[in-house]
Design a protein around this motif. Structure first.
Motif, PDB file in Angstrom:
ATOM      1  N   LEU A   1       1.735 -13.330   9.189  1.00  0.00           N
ATOM      2  CA  LEU A   1       2.724 -12.967   8.305  1.00  0.00           C
ATOM      3  C   LEU A   1       2.757 -11.431   7.926  1.00  0.00           C
ATOM      4  O   LEU A   1       1.655 -10.774   7.615  1.00  0.00           O
ATOM      5  N   ASP A   2       3.687 -10.814   8.566  1.00  0.00           N
ATOM      6  CA  ASP A   2       3.906  -9.257   8.253  1.00  0.00           C
ATOM      7  C   ASP A   2       4.182  -9.020   6.784  1.00  0.00           C
ATOM      8  O   ASP A   2       5.128  -9.339   6.231  1.00  0.00           O
ATOM      9  N   GLY A   3       3.361  -8.339   6.142  1.00  0.00           N
ATOM     10  CA  GLY A   3       3.434  -8.125   4.678  1.00  0.00           C
ATOM     11  C   GLY A   3       4.536  -7.255   4.460  1.00  0.00           C
ATOM     12  O   GLY A   3       5.308  -7.232   3.294  1.00  0.00           O
ATOM     13  N   ASP A   4       5.229  -6.446   5.259  1.00  0.00           N
ATOM     14  CA  ASP A   4       6.536  -5.856   5.261  1.00  0.00           C
ATOM     15  C   ASP A   4       7.637  -6.601   4.643  1.00  0.00           C
ATOM     16  O   ASP A   4       8.593  -6.325   3.986  1.00  0.00           O
ATOM     17  N   VAL A   5       7.680  -7.768   4.989  1.00  0.00           N
ATOM     18  CA  VAL A   5       8.798  -8.817   4.807  1.00  0.00           C
ATOM     19  C   VAL A   5       8.847  -9.323   3.310  1.00  0.00           C
ATOM     20  O   VAL A   5       9.778  -9.656   2.757  1.00  0.00           O
ATOM     21  N   LEU A   6       7.815  -8.903   2.780  1.00  0.00           N
ATOM     22  CA  LEU A   6       7.528  -9.045   1.414  1.00  0.00           C
ATOM     23  C   LEU A   6       7.735  -8.092   0.147  1.00  0.00           C
ATOM     24  O   LEU A   6       8.155  -8.373  -0.895  1.00  0.00           O
ATOM     25  N   HIS A   7       8.268  -6.907   0.928  1.00  0.00           N
ATOM     26  CA  HIS A   7       8.682  -5.618   0.191  1.00  0.00           C
ATOM     27  C   HIS A   7      10.001  -5.932  -0.445  1.00  0.00           C
ATOM     28  O   HIS A   7      10.953  -6.504   0.327  1.00  0.00           O
ATOM     29  N   PRO A   8      10.223  -5.635  -1.770  1.00  0.00           N
ATOM     30  CA  PRO A   8      11.626  -5.741  -2.119  1.00  0.00           C
ATOM     31  C   PRO A   8      12.564  -4.609  -1.468  1.00  0.00           C
ATOM     32  O   PRO A   8      12.164  -3.710  -0.932  1.00  0.00           O
TER      33      PRO A   8
ATOM     34  N   LEU B   1       2.840 -10.540  -4.491  1.00  0.00           N
ATOM     35  CA  LEU B   1       3.400 -11.688  -3.149  1.00  0.00           C
ATOM     36  C   LEU B   1       2.283 -11.762  -2.241  1.00  0.00           C
ATOM     37  O   LEU B   1       2.153 -12.781  -1.505  1.00  0.00           O
ATOM     38  N   VAL B   2       1.812 -10.577  -1.868  1.00  0.00           N
ATOM     39  CA  VAL B   2       0.682 -10.645  -0.514  1.00  0.00           C
ATOM     40  C   VAL B   2      -0.328 -11.386  -0.929  1.00  0.00           C
ATOM     41  O   VAL B   2      -0.611 -12.359  -0.049  1.00  0.00           O
ATOM     42  N   GLY B   3      -0.993 -11.125  -2.278  1.00  0.00           N
ATOM     43  CA  GLY B   3      -1.989 -12.107  -2.621  1.00  0.00           C
ATOM     44  C   GLY B   3      -1.727 -13.530  -2.775  1.00  0.00           C
ATOM     45  O   GLY B   3      -2.628 -14.433  -2.337  1.00  0.00           O
ATOM     46  N   ARG B   4      -0.514 -13.576  -3.291  1.00  0.00           N
ATOM     47  CA  ARG B   4      -0.294 -15.237  -3.523  1.00  0.00           C
ATOM     48  C   ARG B   4      -0.057 -15.907  -2.355  1.00  0.00           C
ATOM     49  O   ARG B   4      -0.210 -16.985  -2.125  1.00  0.00           O
TER      50      ARG B   4
ATOM     51  N   CYS C   1      -1.161  -5.978   5.733  1.00  0.00           N
ATOM     52  CA  CYS C   1      -0.671  -5.271   4.582  1.00  0.00           C
ATOM     53  C   CYS C   1      -1.449  -3.930   4.561  1.00  0.00           C
ATOM     54  O   CYS C   1      -2.603  -3.732   4.716  1.00  0.00           O
ATOM     55  N   SER C   2      -0.809  -2.731   4.162  1.00  0.00           N
ATOM     56  CA  SER C   2      -1.609  -1.567   4.278  1.00  0.00           C
ATOM     57  C   SER C   2      -2.803  -1.459   3.208  1.00  0.00           C
ATOM     58  O   SER C   2      -3.825  -1.096   3.724  1.00  0.00           O
ATOM     59  N   ALA C   3      -2.483  -2.138   1.970  1.00  0.00           N
ATOM     60  CA  ALA C   3      -3.784  -2.299   1.020  1.00  0.00           C
ATOM     61  C   ALA C   3      -4.739  -0.975   0.892  1.00  0.00           C
ATOM     62  O   ALA C   3      -5.772  -1.210   1.166  1.00  0.00           O
ATOM     63  N   LEU C   4      -4.053   0.383   1.103  1.00  0.00           N
ATOM     64  CA  LEU C   4      -4.573   1.454   1.034  1.00  0.00           C
ATOM     65  C   LEU C   4      -5.735   1.674   0.139  1.00  0.00           C
ATOM     66  O   LEU C   4      -6.834   2.377   0.374  1.00  0.00           O
ATOM     67  N   LYS C   5      -5.604   1.421  -1.003  1.00  0.00           N
ATOM     68  CA  LYS C   5      -6.561   1.689  -2.319  1.00  0.00           C
ATOM     69  C   LYS C   5      -7.346   0.554  -2.681  1.00  0.00           C
ATOM     70  O   LYS C   5      -6.908  -0.710  -2.502  1.00  0.00           O
ATOM     71  N   ARG C   6      -8.542   0.708  -3.070  1.00  0.00           N
ATOM     72  CA  ARG C   6      -9.527  -0.318  -3.516  1.00  0.00           C
ATOM     73  C   ARG C   6      -8.827  -1.307  -4.715  1.00  0.00           C
ATOM     74  O   ARG C   6      -8.766  -2.496  -4.651  1.00  0.00           O
TER      75      ARG C   6
ATOM     76  N   GLU D   1      -4.996 -12.270  -7.146  1.00  0.00           N
ATOM     77  CA  GLU D   1      -3.772 -13.267  -6.741  1.00  0.00           C
ATOM     78  C   GLU D   1      -3.980 -14.206  -5.705  1.00  0.00           C
ATOM     79  O   GLU D   1      -3.575 -15.293  -5.911  1.00  0.00           O
ATOM     80  N   ALA D   2      -4.954 -14.100  -5.068  1.00  0.00           N
ATOM     81  CA  ALA D   2      -5.216 -14.893  -3.845  1.00  0.00           C
ATOM     82  C   ALA D   2      -6.025 -15.960  -4.735  1.00  0.00           C
ATOM     83  O   ALA D   2      -6.239 -16.901  -4.140  1.00  0.00           O
TER      84      ALA D   2
END
Length: 165
Positions: free
Chosen positions: A27-34, A58-61, A74-79, A88-89
């Motif tokens: 699943l490409d997290g980009d598709v979850l972006h509003p 949405l990524v976590g869920r 998902c980039s998830a760049l920061k801690r 969320e997961a």
């Protein structure tokens, strides 16, 4: 499982190949972006935290007890973003950090077409990047190698088998 890294590190390419190798769905997290986030990035404007929280939720869920094994890019760049995704997961999330030099990423971003993230935002990606800590259940992978070698390394470290050819 979460595949993370700056834009242009190969999350989609690696994600599709890895999912195929381990019998998962990518699943490409980009598709979850509003749409507002995509429009902002398309204008060359980096997202701020207020833009990211609904997306990260949405990524976590999506990682919360999926019906089939799932690899999410998902980039998830920061801690704190990764912590939010894990919250969320509702469970531990295996993290694969795709890492590469600024020069390599800039070259990939310049060559890439058809994506909303412009090469001009590479520096903002590195400015935001907080590499995962040793306590984050992370596999770090250098992306400056052939895709097969990347997938072999990840599969091996996940306990799968290496590709024999």
């Amino acid at each position: 499982m979460l595949l993370m890294g700056v834009a242009g590190c190969g999350k989609s390419t690696v994600g599709v190949a890895l999912a195929e190798r381990i019998g998962a769905v990518y699943l490409d997290g980009d598709v979850l972006h509003p749409p507002e986030n995509i429009a902002k990035m398309s204008r060359g404007e980096p997202l701020d935290d207020a833009d990211r929280w609904p997306w990260l939720t949405l990524v976590g869920r999506s990682l919360a007890a999926p019906a089939t094994p799932l690899v999410v890019g998902c980039s998830a760049l920061k801690r704190r973003y990764r912590d939010h995704i894990r919250l969320e997961a509702g469970a531990s999330v295996a993290l694969i950090h795709l890492a590469g030099s600024r020069d390599l990423i800039a070259a990939r971003m310049t060559a890439r077409t058809g994506h909303f993230m412009p090469a001009a935002l590479v520096e903002s990606q590195y400015a935001a990047l907080e590499p995962p800590g040793s306590d984050e259940n992370t596999i770090d992978v250098d992306i400056d190698q052939p895709i097969d070698a990347i997938i072999d390394r990840i599969a091996r470290l996940l306990g799968g088998t290496e590709h024999d050819e």
